[in-house]
Design a protein around this motif. Sequence first.
Motif, PDB file in Angstrom:
ATOM      1  N   ASP A 117      56.325  31.502  48.387  1.00  0.00           N
ATOM      2  CA  ASP A 117      55.152  31.361  49.249  1.00  0.00           C
ATOM      3  C   ASP A 117      53.907  32.095  48.750  1.00  0.00           C
ATOM      4  O   ASP A 117      52.920  32.211  49.467  1.00  0.00           O
ATOM      5  N   HIS A 118      53.921  32.604  47.519  1.00  0.00           N
ATOM      6  CA  HIS A 118      52.781  33.409  47.061  1.00  0.00           C
ATOM      7  C   HIS A 118      52.295  32.857  45.723  1.00  0.00           C
ATOM      8  O   HIS A 118      52.772  33.256  44.658  1.00  0.00           O
ATOM      9  N   ASP A 119      51.349  31.942  45.774  1.00  0.00           N
ATOM     10  CA  ASP A 119      50.835  31.268  44.581  1.00  0.00           C
ATOM     11  C   ASP A 119      49.380  31.693  44.386  1.00  0.00           C
ATOM     12  O   ASP A 119      48.505  31.327  45.165  1.00  0.00           O
TER      13      ASP A 119
ATOM     14  N   THR B  22      35.640  25.531  23.764  1.00  0.00           N
ATOM     15  CA  THR B  22      36.918  24.845  23.945  1.00  0.00           C
ATOM     16  C   THR B  22      37.112  24.341  25.367  1.00  0.00           C
ATOM     17  O   THR B  22      38.038  23.582  25.630  1.00  0.00           O
ATOM     18  N   ASP B  23      36.261  24.759  26.305  1.00  0.00           N
ATOM     19  CA  ASP B  23      36.344  24.298  27.694  1.00  0.00           C
ATOM     20  C   ASP B  23      35.006  23.671  28.045  1.00  0.00           C
ATOM     21  O   ASP B  23      33.980  24.359  28.123  1.00  0.00           O
ATOM     22  N   SER B  24      35.001  22.342  28.239  1.00  0.00           N
ATOM     23  CA  SER B  24      33.745  21.612  28.437  1.00  0.00           C
ATOM     24  C   SER B  24      33.025  22.013  29.717  1.00  0.00           C
ATOM     25  O   SER B  24      31.815  21.817  29.837  1.00  0.00           O
ATOM     26  N   ARG B  25      33.739  22.591  30.684  1.00  0.00           N
ATOM     27  CA  ARG B  25      33.091  22.951  31.950  1.00  0.00           C
ATOM     28  C   ARG B  25      32.103  24.097  31.781  1.00  0.00           C
ATOM     29  O   ARG B  25      31.115  24.189  32.507  1.00  0.00           O
ATOM     30  N   THR B  26      32.390  24.988  30.854  1.00  0.00           N
ATOM     31  CA  THR B  26      31.590  26.208  30.750  1.00  0.00           C
ATOM     32  C   THR B  26      30.975  26.396  29.380  1.00  0.00           C
ATOM     33  O   THR B  26      30.515  27.497  29.049  1.00  0.00           O
ATOM     34  N   ALA B  27      30.979  25.363  28.587  1.00  0.00           N
ATOM     35  CA  ALA B  27      30.271  25.343  27.292  1.00  0.00           C
ATOM     36  C   ALA B  27      30.598  26.542  26.414  1.00  0.00           C
ATOM     37  O   ALA B  27      31.688  26.635  25.878  1.00  0.00           O
ATOM     38  N   ASP B  28      29.645  27.490  26.292  1.00  0.00           N
ATOM     39  CA  ASP B  28      29.790  28.541  25.283  1.00  0.00           C
ATOM     40  C   ASP B  28      30.411  29.828  25.819  1.00  0.00           C
ATOM     41  O   ASP B  28      30.305  30.879  25.190  1.00  0.00           O
ATOM     42  N   LYS B  29      31.055  29.783  26.954  1.00  0.00           N
ATOM     43  CA  LYS B  29      31.641  30.997  27.537  1.00  0.00           C
ATOM     44  C   LYS B  29      33.112  31.158  27.146  1.00  0.00           C
ATOM     45  O   LYS B  29      33.812  30.190  26.864  1.00  0.00           O
ATOM     46  N   TYR B  30      33.540  32.416  27.158  1.00  0.00           N
ATOM     47  CA  TYR B  30      34.966  32.700  27.115  1.00  0.00           C
ATOM     48  C   TYR B  30      35.533  32.447  28.510  1.00  0.00           C
ATOM     49  O   TYR B  30      34.897  32.764  29.517  1.00  0.00           O
ATOM     50  N   ILE B  31      36.730  31.865  28.589  1.00  0.00           N
ATOM     51  CA  ILE B  31      37.378  31.633  29.877  1.00  0.00           C
ATOM     52  C   ILE B  31      38.725  32.362  29.887  1.00  0.00           C
ATOM     53  O   ILE B  31      39.563  32.143  29.007  1.00  0.00           O
ATOM     54  N   TYR B  32      38.890  33.240  30.864  1.00  0.00           N
ATOM     55  CA  TYR B  32      40.168  33.930  31.042  1.00  0.00           C
ATOM     56  C   TYR B  32      40.800  33.446  32.349  1.00  0.00           C
ATOM     57  O   TYR B  32      40.182  33.527  33.405  1.00  0.00           O
ATOM     58  N   GLN B  33      42.014  32.904  32.264  1.00  0.00           N
ATOM     59  CA  GLN B  33      42.727  32.402  33.441  1.00  0.00           C
ATOM     60  C   GLN B  33      44.038  33.156  33.619  1.00  0.00           C
ATOM     61  O   GLN B  33      44.716  33.486  32.645  1.00  0.00           O
ATOM     62  N   ASN B  34      44.376  33.413  34.868  1.00  0.00           N
ATOM     63  CA  ASN B  34      45.613  34.131  35.176  1.00  0.00           C
ATOM     64  C   ASN B  34      46.190  33.544  36.470  1.00  0.00           C
ATOM     65  O   ASN B  34      45.471  33.395  37.459  1.00  0.00           O
ATOM     66  N   ARG B  35      47.487  33.211  36.451  1.00  0.00           N
ATOM     67  CA  ARG B  35      48.145  32.670  37.638  1.00  0.00           C
ATOM     68  C   ARG B  35      49.555  33.251  37.750  1.00  0.00           C
ATOM     69  O   ARG B  35      50.237  33.434  36.735  1.00  0.00           O
ATOM     70  N   ARG B  36      49.963  33.546  38.977  1.00  0.00           N
ATOM     71  CA  ARG B  36      51.327  34.018  39.218  1.00  0.00           C
ATOM     72  C   ARG B  36      51.849  33.392  40.516  1.00  0.00           C
ATOM     73  O   ARG B  36      51.168  33.373  41.531  1.00  0.00           O
ATOM     74  N   TYR B  37      53.065  32.878  40.437  1.00  0.00           N
ATOM     75  CA  TYR B  37      53.703  32.195  41.567  1.00  0.00           C
ATOM     76  C   TYR B  37      55.019  32.911  41.846  1.00  0.00           C
ATOM     77  O   TYR B  37      55.918  32.904  41.002  1.00  0.00           O
ATOM     78  N   ASN B  38      55.119  33.542  42.989  1.00  0.00           N
ATOM     79  CA  ASN B  38      56.293  34.367  43.265  1.00  0.00           C
ATOM     80  C   ASN B  38      56.661  34.322  44.746  1.00  0.00           C
ATOM     81  O   ASN B  38      55.928  33.772  45.576  1.00  0.00           O
ATOM     82  N   GLY B  39      57.785  34.909  45.056  1.00  0.00           N
ATOM     83  CA  GLY B  39      58.233  34.964  46.439  1.00  0.00           C
ATOM     84  C   GLY B  39      59.298  36.024  46.623  1.00  0.00           C
ATOM     85  O   GLY B  39      60.003  36.399  45.687  1.00  0.00           O
ATOM     86  N   THR B  40      59.392  36.529  47.841  1.00  0.00           N
ATOM     87  CA  THR B  40      60.436  37.479  48.239  1.00  0.00           C
ATOM     88  C   THR B  40      61.016  36.996  49.552  1.00  0.00           C
ATOM     89  O   THR B  40      60.273  36.623  50.459  1.00  0.00           O
TER      90      THR B  40
END
Length: 297
Positions: free
Chosen positions: A77-79, A262-280
Amino acid sequence: MAVLEYATIFSNILRDLYGQELTCDDLYHSNSDIQIVNGKDIKIPKLSVSGYKDHSRGAGGFNAGDYSNGYETKTLDHDRDIEFAIDPMDVDESNLVVTVANLQNRFEKTQAIPELDCYTYSKLYAEAKRVGSTIKTAALTAANVLSDFDDNLEALSEAGVPLDRVIMYCTPKYNKLLKNADGIQRTLEISSAKNIDRRVRSLDDIAKIKEVPSARLKSLFNFTNGCVADETAKQIDYILIDPEAQVSRVKYSYMKLFTPGTDSRTADKYIYQNRRYNGTFAIDELMKQGVIIHSQA
């Protein structure tokens, strides 16, 4: 008198913030047979059987027994995710303070790690409350903290919980109270004239005592933007738990860096993405007796 303009010295070395490592890691390694793949739900089997009856030596012999089975359905339940778009000119004009490496390091220490602790402990509290685990609220003092601890161990032993698996997660305030409890006996380890170890790492038969910053031991958090204690949250003093009474899993962890162009949405910017999907979640039949919590009234 001469008027002087003094030089300004600018450092681009980002100072490390004080921080606490992840404290709930042990909980993410229990019940190794339970792996959540190809779905977000898991069904945990339940089976109940009837007991003995008096044997008859006459015709018919054995008594008929009853059994039934069912399932506990659990859901992750924690995405969570975040994305930073970093302008190359911000990197250059901040004298390399704003870099992907610095952002990633600061995000892990100040956001990702604390949130995983906060989510895990608050979810354990919610699950314990749901299944009817013991949640104590009577005030603790140096005079009664040891008897409270003894009562907990007695209750766990009566329930058949293996004490050598049990972990106590507690606040620094509770740990200090326990160290100074009336009637407790300690052996001081003196390795040199300047080093005296007064820590309580374990007590009696339990596996370990793990100190957790009090800000992470709350009953409820708001995860709308980052992780913030809810206004109605109660302070948890300790969670005494057999890790096998629950399941905590990180099903999916993703981290990616896109360089400029490398990402057409943001042209000349660096893009850092982070995702975690977990549950207890609780294993209901075990958590009811395998967890004892003390919290603010």
